[in-house]
Design a protein around this motif. Structure first.
Motif, mmCIF file in Angstrom:
data_model
loop_
_atom_site.group_PDB
_atom_site.id
_atom_site.type_symbol
_atom_site.label_atom_id
_atom_site.label_comp_id
_atom_site.label_asym_id
_atom_site.label_seq_id
_atom_site.Cartn_x
_atom_site.Cartn_y
_atom_site.Cartn_z
ATOM 1 N N LEU A 1 43.692 25.037 16.017
ATOM 2 C CA LEU A 1 42.688 24.072 16.193
ATOM 3 C C LEU A 1 43.706 22.779 16.636
ATOM 4 N N ASN A 2 43.220 22.070 17.546
ATOM 5 C CA ASN A 2 44.114 20.565 17.629
ATOM 6 C C ASN A 2 42.750 19.688 16.711
ATOM 7 N N PHE A 3 43.662 19.002 15.743
ATOM 8 C CA PHE A 3 43.009 18.303 14.785
ATOM 9 C C PHE A 3 43.852 17.020 14.447
ATOM 10 N N ARG A 4 43.324 15.928 13.870
ATOM 11 C CA ARG A 4 43.671 14.648 13.564
ATOM 12 C C ARG A 4 43.658 14.835 12.063
ATOM 13 N N TRP A 5 44.647 14.115 11.139
ATOM 14 C CA TRP A 5 44.681 14.049 9.863
ATOM 15 C C TRP A 5 43.779 12.794 9.513
ATOM 16 N N VAL A 6 43.152 12.402 8.350
ATOM 17 C CA VAL A 6 42.899 11.076 7.753
ATOM 18 C C VAL A 6 43.883 11.167 6.638
ATOM 19 N N ASP B 1 46.780 10.111 14.223
ATOM 20 C CA ASP B 1 46.363 10.451 12.853
ATOM 21 C C ASP B 1 45.802 9.078 12.460
ATOM 22 N N ILE B 2 44.730 9.214 11.522
ATOM 23 C CA ILE B 2 43.852 7.969 11.255
ATOM 24 C C ILE B 2 44.290 7.334 9.950
ATOM 25 N N CYS B 3 44.565 6.226 9.852
ATOM 26 C CA CYS B 3 45.166 5.494 8.726
ATOM 27 C C CYS B 3 44.157 4.757 7.998
ATOM 28 N N ILE B 4 44.057 5.115 6.795
ATOM 29 C CA ILE B 4 43.002 4.105 5.909
ATOM 30 C C ILE B 4 43.609 3.705 4.656
ATOM 31 N N ASP B 5 43.129 2.462 4.179
ATOM 32 C CA ASP B 5 43.454 1.860 2.997
ATOM 33 C C ASP B 5 42.542 2.126 1.736
ATOM 34 N N GLU C 1 37.253 6.140 13.923
ATOM 35 C CA GLU C 1 38.243 6.826 14.263
ATOM 36 C C GLU C 1 37.873 8.527 14.340
ATOM 37 N N GLY C 2 37.331 8.923 13.575
ATOM 38 C CA GLY C 2 37.015 10.199 13.557
ATOM 39 C C GLY C 2 35.972 10.602 14.730
ATOM 40 N N ARG C 3 34.973 9.804 14.932
ATOM 41 C CA ARG C 3 33.904 10.026 15.961
ATOM 42 C C ARG C 3 34.584 9.837 17.219
ATOM 43 N N ALA D 1 40.787 16.541 10.165
ATOM 44 C CA ALA D 1 41.004 17.254 8.663
ATOM 45 C C ALA D 1 41.224 16.099 7.757
ATOM 46 N N VAL D 2 40.582 16.458 6.645
ATOM 47 C CA VAL D 2 40.289 15.501 5.371
ATOM 48 C C VAL D 2 40.366 16.465 4.305
#
Length: 242
Positions: A92-97, A117-121, A135-137, A147-148
């Motif tokens: 699968l093609n995925f982005r990380w949180v 990938d999704i950067c969170i504080d 960002e996920g949407r 991916a979480v």
């Protein structure tokens, strides 16, 4: 000595693939908004990383549950940094949180940026959730999965602990299913003295996905407990059958 040599090899290998990924991002960006090419380069890098040590073994179970034409919110247990490359065995093609501190790690952080990938504080929970949802949407609308780690942090004892609601809220708002994944053996690949365990075994088990219709109909907290229960049972089963 062998571990030191392998670390040096990995630095050189990651440098090469980082350059290739940057070139691929620039060249393919106009017609590859989901960054599939960059993702595939990382899958090749991971295969090389796990292939060179001849006694490392990686077993993937449940591939038949994955529909490559669908996007998911992937939820997986978190023990160590090795969980991240191990997930690239999924087709699968995925982005990380990921928390923002990870983006500051040399090499690793640069890869996350190249991937989108999704950067969170994590210190600002409300803003982190808003960022992840937004960002996920976006990435799901481009055909990627997200991916979480639903526990929010690494497990100190290898067990699966209480989940947070963010991944389940994202799946509901984006209208996609949830793909649970359980890993065992990632915490033993690198010892506490940072030396590699050259006889390591990793099992990656994909569980049946929760359909988007079920995600939309169920209460997030009810779904969290349902998925966590299935993942705990799978982890126990993997350990029994080592």
């Amino acid at each position: 000595m062998l571990s030191a040599l392998y670390y040096i090899f990995l630095v050189l290998l990651c440098t090469l693939f980082m350059i290739l990924s940057a070139i691929a991002l620039v060249v393919c960006y106009p017609f590859d908004p989901a960054r599939r090419v960059v993702h595939e380069l990382s899958r090749i890098l991971v295969r090389i990383f796990f292939f060179i040590p001849l006694r490392w073994r990686q077993k993937v179970e449940g591939r038949e549950y994955i529909d490559r034409h669908k996007s998911y919110v992937i939820v997986l247990n978190h023990n160590t940094v090795i969980d991240i490359p191990a997930l690239y065995y999924l087709p699968l093609n995925f982005r990380w949180v990921s928390k923002r501190e990870v983006f500051r790690v040399p090499f690793f952080g640069q890869y996350l940026v190249l991937h989108g990938d999704i950067c969170i504080d994590r210190g600002r929970a409300a803003e982190a959730l808003e960022q992840m949802l937004r960002e996920g949407r976006k990435w799901i609308s481009r055909g990627a999965s997200v991916a979480v780690f639903p526990e929010g942090t690494r497990s100190k004892d290898g067990e699966i602990h209480r989940f947070k609601a963010g991944a389940f809220t994202l799946a509901r708002e984006a209208g996609v299913g949830i793909l649970p994944v359980v890993m065992d053996g990632t915490r033993t690949l690198i010892r506490r003295n940072l030396l590699f365990n050259w006889g390591n075994r990793i099992t990656i088990r994909v569980l049946p996905p929760v359909p988007a219709e079920r995600v939309a109909a169920a209460e997030p907290h009810e779904l969290m407990e349902e998925v966590r229960g299935a993942m705990c049972a799978a982890l126990s089963d993997i350990r029994k059958n080592r």
